[in-house]
Write a protein that holds these residues in place. Structure first.
Motif, PDB file in Angstrom:
ATOM      1  N   LEU A 167      83.537   5.951  68.214  1.00 43.44           N
ATOM      2  CA  LEU A 167      84.581   6.573  68.195  1.00 43.44           C
ATOM      3  C   LEU A 167      85.588   6.596  66.999  1.00 43.44           C
ATOM      4  CD1 LEU A 167      83.377   6.637  70.950  1.00 43.44           C
ATOM      5  CD2 LEU A 167      85.740   6.669  71.897  1.00 43.44           C
ATOM      6  N   ASP A 168      86.285   7.798  66.884  1.00 42.16           N
ATOM      7  CA  ASP A 168      87.155   7.660  65.862  1.00 42.16           C
ATOM      8  C   ASP A 168      88.275   6.564  65.708  1.00 42.16           C
ATOM      9  OD1 ASP A 168      88.983   8.419  63.901  1.00 42.16           O
ATOM     10  OD2 ASP A 168      88.924  10.702  64.443  1.00 42.16           O
ATOM     11  N   PRO A 169      88.311   5.782  64.873  1.00 43.69           N
ATOM     12  CA  PRO A 169      89.358   4.567  64.831  1.00 43.69           C
ATOM     13  C   PRO A 169      90.798   5.316  64.428  1.00 43.69           C
ATOM     14  CG  PRO A 169      87.379   4.126  63.236  1.00 43.69           C
ATOM     15  CD  PRO A 169      87.293   5.629  63.719  1.00 43.69           C
ATOM     16  N   SER A 170      90.796   6.261  63.999  1.00 42.79           N
ATOM     17  CA  SER A 170      92.118   6.795  63.965  1.00 42.79           C
ATOM     18  C   SER A 170      92.658   7.520  65.252  1.00 42.79           C
ATOM     19  CB  SER A 170      92.083   7.781  62.518  1.00 42.79           C
ATOM     20  OG  SER A 170      91.634   8.967  63.082  1.00 42.79           O
ATOM     21  N   SER A 171      91.990   7.555  66.135  1.00 38.50           N
ATOM     22  CA  SER A 171      92.439   8.392  67.215  1.00 38.50           C
ATOM     23  C   SER A 171      92.218   7.510  68.727  1.00 38.50           C
ATOM     24  CB  SER A 171      91.816   9.816  67.360  1.00 38.50           C
ATOM     25  OG  SER A 171      92.184  10.298  68.642  1.00 38.50           O
ATOM     26  N   ALA A 172      90.936   7.316  68.990  1.00 42.54           N
ATOM     27  CA  ALA A 172      90.609   6.295  70.074  1.00 42.54           C
ATOM     28  C   ALA A 172      90.832   4.939  69.996  1.00 42.54           C
ATOM     29  CB  ALA A 172      89.236   6.669  70.422  1.00 42.54           C
ATOM     30  N   PHE A 173      91.355   4.385  70.986  1.00 42.66           N
ATOM     31  CA  PHE A 173      91.671   3.043  71.069  1.00 42.66           C
ATOM     32  C   PHE A 173      90.333   2.314  71.021  1.00 42.66           C
ATOM     33  CE2 PHE A 173      91.863  -1.197  72.606  1.00 42.66           C
ATOM     34  CZ  PHE A 173      92.723  -1.747  72.080  1.00 42.66           C
ATOM     35  N   VAL A 174      89.329   2.552  71.521  1.00 47.34           N
ATOM     36  CA  VAL A 174      88.195   1.943  71.483  1.00 47.34           C
ATOM     37  C   VAL A 174      87.602   1.824  69.932  1.00 47.34           C
ATOM     38  CG1 VAL A 174      86.649   3.761  72.203  1.00 47.34           C
ATOM     39  CG2 VAL A 174      85.716   1.574  72.432  1.00 47.34           C
ATOM     40  N   GLY A 175      87.523   3.067  69.336  1.00 46.90           N
ATOM     41  CA  GLY A 175      87.432   3.078  68.029  1.00 46.90           C
ATOM     42  C   GLY A 175      88.162   2.112  67.065  1.00 46.90           C
ATOM     43  N   TYR A 176      89.557   2.135  67.347  1.00 45.63           N
ATOM     44  CA  TYR A 176      90.220   1.251  66.365  1.00 45.63           C
ATOM     45  C   TYR A 176      90.007  -0.226  66.788  1.00 45.63           C
ATOM     46  CZ  TYR A 176      94.609  -1.127  64.969  1.00 45.63           C
ATOM     47  OH  TYR A 176      95.493  -2.159  64.313  1.00 45.63           O
ATOM     48  N   ALA A 177      89.749  -0.538  68.249  1.00 47.57           N
ATOM     49  CA  ALA A 177      89.410  -2.170  68.455  1.00 47.57           C
ATOM     50  C   ALA A 177      88.114  -2.016  67.843  1.00 47.57           C
ATOM     51  CB  ALA A 177      89.274  -2.110  70.067  1.00 47.57           C
ATOM     52  N   CYS A 178      87.098  -1.492  67.892  1.00 47.03           N
ATOM     53  CA  CYS A 178      85.752  -1.774  67.446  1.00 47.03           C
ATOM     54  C   CYS A 178      85.865  -1.889  65.779  1.00 47.03           C
ATOM     55  CB  CYS A 178      84.723  -0.543  67.597  1.00 47.03           C
ATOM     56  SG  CYS A 178      84.219  -0.514  69.221  1.00 47.03           S
ATOM     57  N   ALA A 179      86.854  -1.243  65.102  1.00 45.03           N
ATOM     58  CA  ALA A 179      87.076  -1.341  63.767  1.00 45.03           C
ATOM     59  C   ALA A 179      87.687  -2.845  63.433  1.00 45.03           C
ATOM     60  CB  ALA A 179      88.026  -0.405  63.064  1.00 45.03           C
ATOM     61  N   MET A 180      88.392  -3.038  64.238  1.00 41.17           N
ATOM     62  CA  MET A 180      89.246  -4.711  64.170  1.00 41.17           C
ATOM     63  C   MET A 180      88.122  -5.540  64.404  1.00 41.17           C
ATOM     64  SD  MET A 180      92.275  -4.223  63.111  1.00 41.17           S
ATOM     65  CE  MET A 180      91.618  -2.959  62.050  1.00 41.17           C
ATOM     66  N   ALA A 181      87.132  -5.330  65.324  1.00 43.56           N
ATOM     67  CA  ALA A 181      86.227  -6.460  65.458  1.00 43.56           C
ATOM     68  C   ALA A 181      85.134  -6.607  64.307  1.00 43.56           C
ATOM     69  CB  ALA A 181      85.241  -6.007  66.750  1.00 43.56           C
ATOM     70  N   VAL A 182      84.959  -5.398  63.406  1.00 44.11           N
ATOM     71  CA  VAL A 182      84.308  -5.397  62.704  1.00 44.11           C
ATOM     72  C   VAL A 182      84.843  -6.108  61.377  1.00 44.11           C
ATOM     73  CG1 VAL A 182      83.226  -3.924  60.524  1.00 44.11           C
ATOM     74  CG2 VAL A 182      82.869  -3.288  63.013  1.00 44.11           C
ATOM     75  N   ASN A 183      86.136  -5.837  61.206  1.00 45.79           N
ATOM     76  CA  ASN A 183      86.955  -6.258  60.000  1.00 45.79           C
ATOM     77  C   ASN A 183      87.220  -7.776  60.247  1.00 45.79           C
ATOM     78  OD1 ASN A 183      88.916  -5.768  57.772  1.00 45.79           O
ATOM     79  ND2 ASN A 183      90.355  -6.658  59.059  1.00 45.79           N
ATOM     80  N   GLN A 184      87.376  -8.568  61.454  1.00 48.03           N
ATOM     81  CA  GLN A 184      87.411 -10.004  61.696  1.00 48.03           C
ATOM     82  C   GLN A 184      86.166 -10.421  61.608  1.00 48.03           C
ATOM     83  OE1 GLN A 184      91.235 -10.147  62.185  1.00 48.03           O
ATOM     84  NE2 GLN A 184      90.534 -11.793  63.373  1.00 48.03           N
ATOM     85  N   ALA A 185      85.080  -9.813  61.997  1.00 51.03           N
ATOM     86  CA  ALA A 185      83.612 -10.278  61.615  1.00 51.03           C
ATOM     87  C   ALA A 185      83.208 -10.356  60.359  1.00 51.03           C
ATOM     88  CB  ALA A 185      82.656  -9.529  62.638  1.00 51.03           C
ATOM     89  N   MET A 186      83.888  -9.534  59.564  1.00 53.35           N
ATOM     90  CA  MET A 186      83.388  -9.454  57.925  1.00 53.35           C
ATOM     91  C   MET A 186      84.519 -10.456  57.054  1.00 53.35           C
ATOM     92  SD  MET A 186      80.709  -7.839  57.754  1.00 53.35           S
ATOM     93  CE  MET A 186      79.930  -6.887  58.932  1.00 53.35           C
ATOM     94  N   GLY A 187      85.196 -11.081  57.802  1.00 56.73           N
ATOM     95  CA  GLY A 187      86.283 -11.713  57.150  1.00 56.73           C
ATOM     96  C   GLY A 187      87.509 -11.396  56.692  1.00 56.73           C
ATOM     97  N   GLY A 188      87.976 -10.297  57.509  1.00 59.14           N
ATOM     98  CA  GLY A 188      89.074  -9.544  57.179  1.00 59.14           C
ATOM     99  C   GLY A 188      90.242 -10.286  58.206  1.00 59.14           C
ATOM    100  N   SER A 189      91.469  -9.638  58.138  1.00 59.15           N
ATOM    101  CA  SER A 189      92.559 -10.228  58.942  1.00 59.15           C
ATOM    102  C   SER A 189      93.411  -8.935  59.327  1.00 59.15           C
ATOM    103  CB  SER A 189      93.463 -11.182  58.408  1.00 59.15           C
ATOM    104  OG  SER A 189      94.161 -10.413  57.145  1.00 59.15           O
ATOM    105  N   LEU A 190      94.381  -8.986  60.149  1.00 58.02           N
ATOM    106  CA  LEU A 190      95.182  -7.856  60.474  1.00 58.02           C
ATOM    107  C   LEU A 190      96.218  -7.498  59.397  1.00 58.02           C
ATOM    108  CD1 LEU A 190      95.946  -8.795  64.011  1.00 58.02           C
ATOM    109  CD2 LEU A 190      94.578  -6.949  63.394  1.00 58.02           C
ATOM    110  N   ASP A 191      96.092  -8.214  58.229  1.00 55.99           N
ATOM    111  CA  ASP A 191      96.956  -7.794  56.992  1.00 55.99           C
ATOM    112  C   ASP A 191      96.001  -7.746  55.842  1.00 55.99           C
ATOM    113  OD1 ASP A 191      99.567  -8.556  58.039  1.00 55.99           O
ATOM    114  OD2 ASP A 191      98.796 -10.555  58.090  1.00 55.99           O
ATOM    115  N   ASN A 192      94.633  -7.735  56.258  1.00 54.40           N
ATOM    116  CA  ASN A 192      93.517  -7.048  55.297  1.00 54.40           C
ATOM    117  C   ASN A 192      92.431  -6.510  56.033  1.00 54.40           C
ATOM    118  OD1 ASN A 192      91.641  -7.061  53.026  1.00 54.40           O
ATOM    119  ND2 ASN A 192      91.019  -9.081  53.367  1.00 54.40           N
TER     120      ASN A 192
END
Length: 346
Positions: A167-192
């Motif tokens: 789902l579109d991460p810029s609109s749907a919450f599940v899309g945003y949450a999935c993007a944050m899951a990917v970000n964390q898994a790939m070594g990112g953070s809520l500041d990166n």
């Protein structure tokens, strides 16, 4: 014409107060038997059956509503001078932002009191009603013999071209949450955000399908063979709808996320909105969520719905699901959405 005891009591109370010269708000004392809840789609998280249960147990009719979290908050903002919704169901970051925009009414009812601290706003602006774990919902038959992916990185393989959806991460919450899951898994953070942005740019080369609203049915049909989604959606598809679905918790890791409800500020059916929130957090309401493979926020899944709990992946798989700072997640949501849209254009 006969009326229920509840209706009689309300009308009698209104008449008594009126006769004493006390002004009353009849919408609060005798609402019209319905509540509008934004973002309550029948195919998502067992909401279809929940709306029927609410009607049966409380007498309140709640129509299906197919908005996503972002669309719901935008609609409430647009209707601020003349509210239509009474309550809303949102991803936690959208709820926090809705509070900051003054769109919700603080409410500490029976349900709020039952929920542990940390899963509710201390002022009563929102309260968690259940949680889910993000992963891959995979229609095995629709893969036509390809192996079931085991990681986020597997999806970058050209053999999965055109088979992945989120789902579109810029609109749907599940899309945003999935993007944050990917970000964390790939070594990112809520500041990166860069790891997630890099990942989605690479995934773009595999021609993903990016709808704005619930894509559950499209995964069941095989139109989207691999969908970024929650465990509860995959378990429902497999064990209730009988679809050839498997749930995968990616090898790199993921996150668990709560979903919440809010009472809309100046709601036209305020008391009914409160009653709906209280019911979904009642013993019957929490059992319904648990039976639909969602983790309840009051009580333990294994005790409330042991049959459903037995169909989850083993605890060893869930060990890869971590938590996240939901307040910070809300703070950076707009910035991530803008960065994502910009990255997809480049």
């Amino acid at each position: 014409m006969s009326i229920s005891r509840r209706e009689f009591a309300k009308s009698a109370l209104a008449a008594a107060l009126w006769s004493c010269g006390v002004g009353v708000s009849l919408p609060a004392l005798a609402a019209d038997g319905r509540a509008i809840v934004y973002n309550a789609p029948a195919e998502w998280a067992g909401w279809g059956a929940m709306l029927q249960l609410i009607k049966k147990e409380t007498g309140i009719s709640v129509p299906v509503d197919n908005k996503n979290s972002g669309q719901s908050v935008s609609q409430i903002l647009a209707e601020q001078k003349n509210p239509v919704a009474d309550a809303c169901y949102l991803g936690v970051s959208f709820a926090i932002n809705a509070k900051n925009q003054g769109l919700v009414e603080n409410y500490k009812g029976e349900g709020w009191n039952r929920v542990p601290d940390g899963l509710k706003d201390p002022d009563g602006a929102w309260v968690s009603i259940h949680a889910g774990t993000i992963g891959l919902m995979v229609n095995v038959e629709a893969l036509d013999g390809l192996p079931v992916p085991k990681s986020w990185n597997d999806l970058l393989d050209p053999k999965y071209e055109g088979l992945v959806g989120f789902l579109d991460p810029s609109s749907a919450f599940v899309g945003y949450a999935c993007a944050m899951a990917v970000n964390q898994a790939m070594g990112g953070s809520l500041d990166n955000f860069q790891p997630a942005l890099d990942y989605f740019k690479k995934l773009r080369d595999n021609s993903p399908i990016v709808p704005k609203q619930t894509a559950y049915a499209r995964c069941l049909s095989g139109e989207i063979p691999i969908l970024f989604d929650y465990d509860f959606a995959a378990y429902r598809a497999k064990h209730v709808d009988g679809a050839p679905i498997e749930f995968v918790i990616p090898a790199e890791g993921t996150i668990q996320v709560p979903y919440v409800m809010c009472l809309v500020k100046n709601a036209p059916h305020m008391e009914n909105g409160k009653a709906v929130i209280d019911f979904v957090l009642s013993e019957k309401g929490q059992k319904h969520w648990a039976d639909n493979f969602l983790r309840p926020v009051v009580g333990e899944l294994e005790k409330i719905a042991p049959e459903a709990a037995a169909k989850f992946l083993p605890a060893s798989e869930y060990a890869r699901a971590g938590s996240i700072d939901y307040g910070r997640m809300a703070e950076v949501q707009q910035a991530f959405g803008e960065a994502y849209l910009l990255a997809m254009k480049s």
